[in-house]
Scaffold this motif. Structure first.
Motif, PDB file in Angstrom:
ATOM      1  N   ARG A  52       8.332  -5.556   3.013  1.00 29.25           N
ATOM      2  CA  ARG A  52       7.417  -6.345   3.835  1.00 29.25           C
ATOM      3  C   ARG A  52       6.629  -5.456   4.795  1.00 29.25           C
ATOM      4  N   ALA A  53       7.315  -4.522   5.437  1.00 28.95           N
ATOM      5  CA  ALA A  53       6.611  -3.624   6.353  1.00 28.95           C
ATOM      6  C   ALA A  53       5.635  -2.740   5.585  1.00 28.95           C
ATOM      7  N   SER A  54       5.983  -2.352   4.378  1.00 27.16           N
ATOM      8  CA  SER A  54       5.089  -1.506   3.579  1.00 27.16           C
ATOM      9  C   SER A  54       3.826  -2.267   3.203  1.00 27.16           C
ATOM     10  N   LEU A  55       3.962  -3.564   2.853  1.00 27.80           N
ATOM     11  CA  LEU A  55       2.793  -4.354   2.496  1.00 27.80           C
ATOM     12  C   LEU A  55       1.879  -4.604   3.686  1.00 27.80           C
ATOM     13  N   ARG A  56       2.480  -4.722   4.887  1.00 26.81           N
ATOM     14  CA  ARG A  56       1.680  -4.979   6.078  1.00 26.81           C
ATOM     15  C   ARG A  56       1.086  -3.714   6.676  1.00 26.81           C
ATOM     16  N   ALA A  57       1.485  -2.563   6.202  1.00 30.26           N
ATOM     17  CA  ALA A  57       1.032  -1.301   6.780  1.00 30.26           C
ATOM     18  C   ALA A  57      -0.470  -1.127   6.589  1.00 30.26           C
ATOM     19  N   ALA A  58      -1.101  -0.564   7.569  1.00 31.60           N
ATOM     20  CA  ALA A  58      -2.550  -0.337   7.504  1.00 31.60           C
ATOM     21  C   ALA A  58      -2.893   0.674   6.422  1.00 31.60           C
ATOM     22  N   ARG A  59      -2.034   1.653   6.263  1.00 32.59           N
ATOM     23  CA  ARG A  59      -2.236   2.649   5.224  1.00 32.59           C
ATOM     24  C   ARG A  59      -1.312   2.332   4.058  1.00 32.59           C
ATOM     25  N   GLU A  61       1.279   3.062   2.048  1.00 34.91           N
ATOM     26  CA  GLU A  61       2.385   4.003   1.936  1.00 34.91           C
ATOM     27  C   GLU A  61       3.693   3.242   2.055  1.00 34.91           C
ATOM     28  N   TRP A  62       4.723   3.816   1.480  1.00 34.33           N
ATOM     29  CA  TRP A  62       6.039   3.204   1.541  1.00 34.33           C
ATOM     30  C   TRP A  62       6.677   3.502   2.887  1.00 34.33           C
ATOM     31  N   LEU A  63       7.248   2.444   3.473  1.00 31.92           N
ATOM     32  CA  LEU A  63       7.919   2.590   4.758  1.00 31.92           C
ATOM     33  C   LEU A  63       9.411   2.304   4.610  1.00 31.92           C
ATOM     34  N   VAL A  64      10.201   3.038   5.334  1.00 30.19           N
ATOM     35  CA  VAL A  64      11.646   2.846   5.330  1.00 30.19           C
ATOM     36  C   VAL A  64      12.100   2.539   6.762  1.00 30.19           C
ATOM     37  N   ARG A  65      13.210   1.848   6.838  1.00 33.18           N
ATOM     38  CA  ARG A  65      13.799   1.541   8.141  1.00 33.18           C
ATOM     39  C   ARG A  65      14.628   2.743   8.609  1.00 33.18           C
ATOM     40  N   VAL A  66      14.358   3.186   9.828  1.00 35.32           N
ATOM     41  CA  VAL A  66      15.070   4.322  10.411  1.00 35.32           C
ATOM     42  C   VAL A  66      16.004   3.795  11.493  1.00 35.32           C
TER      43      VAL A  66
END
Length: 287
Positions: A52-59, A61-66
């Motif tokens: 979900r965070a990756s789809l909402r990202a402005a760029r 790119e794949w995002l992971v939870r840290v």
């Protein structure tokens, strides 16, 4: 002590370091506390992908939870073993300190922390030094060493020994318990505490009940100075009793002021160590 006493301690700040433990840490790792989103390229762990965070990202790119990793805290205890600590009515103040160290060892083992000890009288007691280590029997070993120790010589001050012991921990992040009766001049104590500026220092003031209030019976009192080995006889007039109580209150105020400017307050132990009171001390300190 009968059985293994335990108390719970917490730090007012996040613990540094990468060794896993039970305290809130400041390092990224395999923890449960969410810190931020990061790029998969920077944190290559596909198991923590956040679609979900990756789809909402402005760029694109794949995002992971840290997450923040819970960390272990090195625990150090600095114990005053000077002549005055060998005074006590039911048990000596040094035996009370040993009871505390035994409980501290069990408590540290339960949460995965390492425990080490330094000691001092008129100088640093290298024979009682033990580097921080982890193990079920560490507290018992340190407590036994304290119960069997003797003061090398009577002296009227322990600050030089404390300074040398504290210099061993200078610049390190740790939880440091400073255990003493503080029956020595406090004027240079701030310079010693400056050596422990990176640590969380818990001052433990160990007093015996016979030191806090003058005896109720009798007018003549034979007094032995445990530090200087001097002897004298006091006539316990009402004015002497008042000055006795005023001196105790004044030393309490001096200790509270000295440690208060550094964001902490002394924990007082009178004749016996109470683990539940120690737990309440930490709960109130971080509330």
């Amino acid at each position: 002590m009968n059985g293994a006493a335990e108390f719970h301690y917490r730090l007012p700040m996040r613990a540094g370091g990468f060794r896993p433990g039970s305290h809130p840490g400041s390092s990224f790792g395999a923890g449960q506390e969410f810190a931020m989103h990061g790029r998969l390229f920077d944190y290559p762990d596909p198991r923590r992908l956040d679609l979900r965070a990756s789809l909402r990202a402005a760029r694109s790119e794949w995002l992971v939870r840290v997450h923040l990793q819970r960390a272990a805290v090195p625990v150090q205890v600095i114990v005053d073993v000077s002549a005055s600590m060998h005074f006590g009515t039911r048990q000596t103040k040094l035996q009370v300190a040993a009871d505390f160290v035994e409980a501290l060892g069990y408590s540290a083992f339960r949460v995965g922390d390492q425990l080490g000890m330094l000691a001092f009288d008129t100088h640093a007691r290298d024979d009682l030094f033990m580097p921080a280590r982890y193990g079920r029997g560490v507290g018992n070993l340190l407590a036994t060493k304290l119960r069997e120790t003797t003061s090398d010589a009577a002296g009227n001050g322990s600050l030089a020994g404390l300074r040398r012991a504290a210099s061993t921990l200078a610049g390190r992040q740790a939880l440091v318990f400073l255990v003493s009766d503080f029956h020595w001049p406090l004027v240079e104590l701030p310079t010693v505490l400056d050596l422990l500026v990176h640590a969380c220092v818990v001052p433990m003031v160990v007093w015996d009940s016979a030191e806090i209030a003058p005896p109720s019976g009798g007018l003549l009192l034979a007094v032995n100075d445990a530090e200087s080995a001097g002897q004298r006889t006091l006539w316990l007039r009402d004015s002497v009793r008042e000055r006795w109580c005023e001196a105790v209150a004044r030393r309490r105020a001096e200790l509270s002021k000295l440690f208060g400017v550094r964001g902490t307050q002394p924990f007082y132990v009178e004749s016996a160590f109470d683990p539940e009171a120690m737990s309440r001390y930490f709960l109130e300190a971080i509330a």
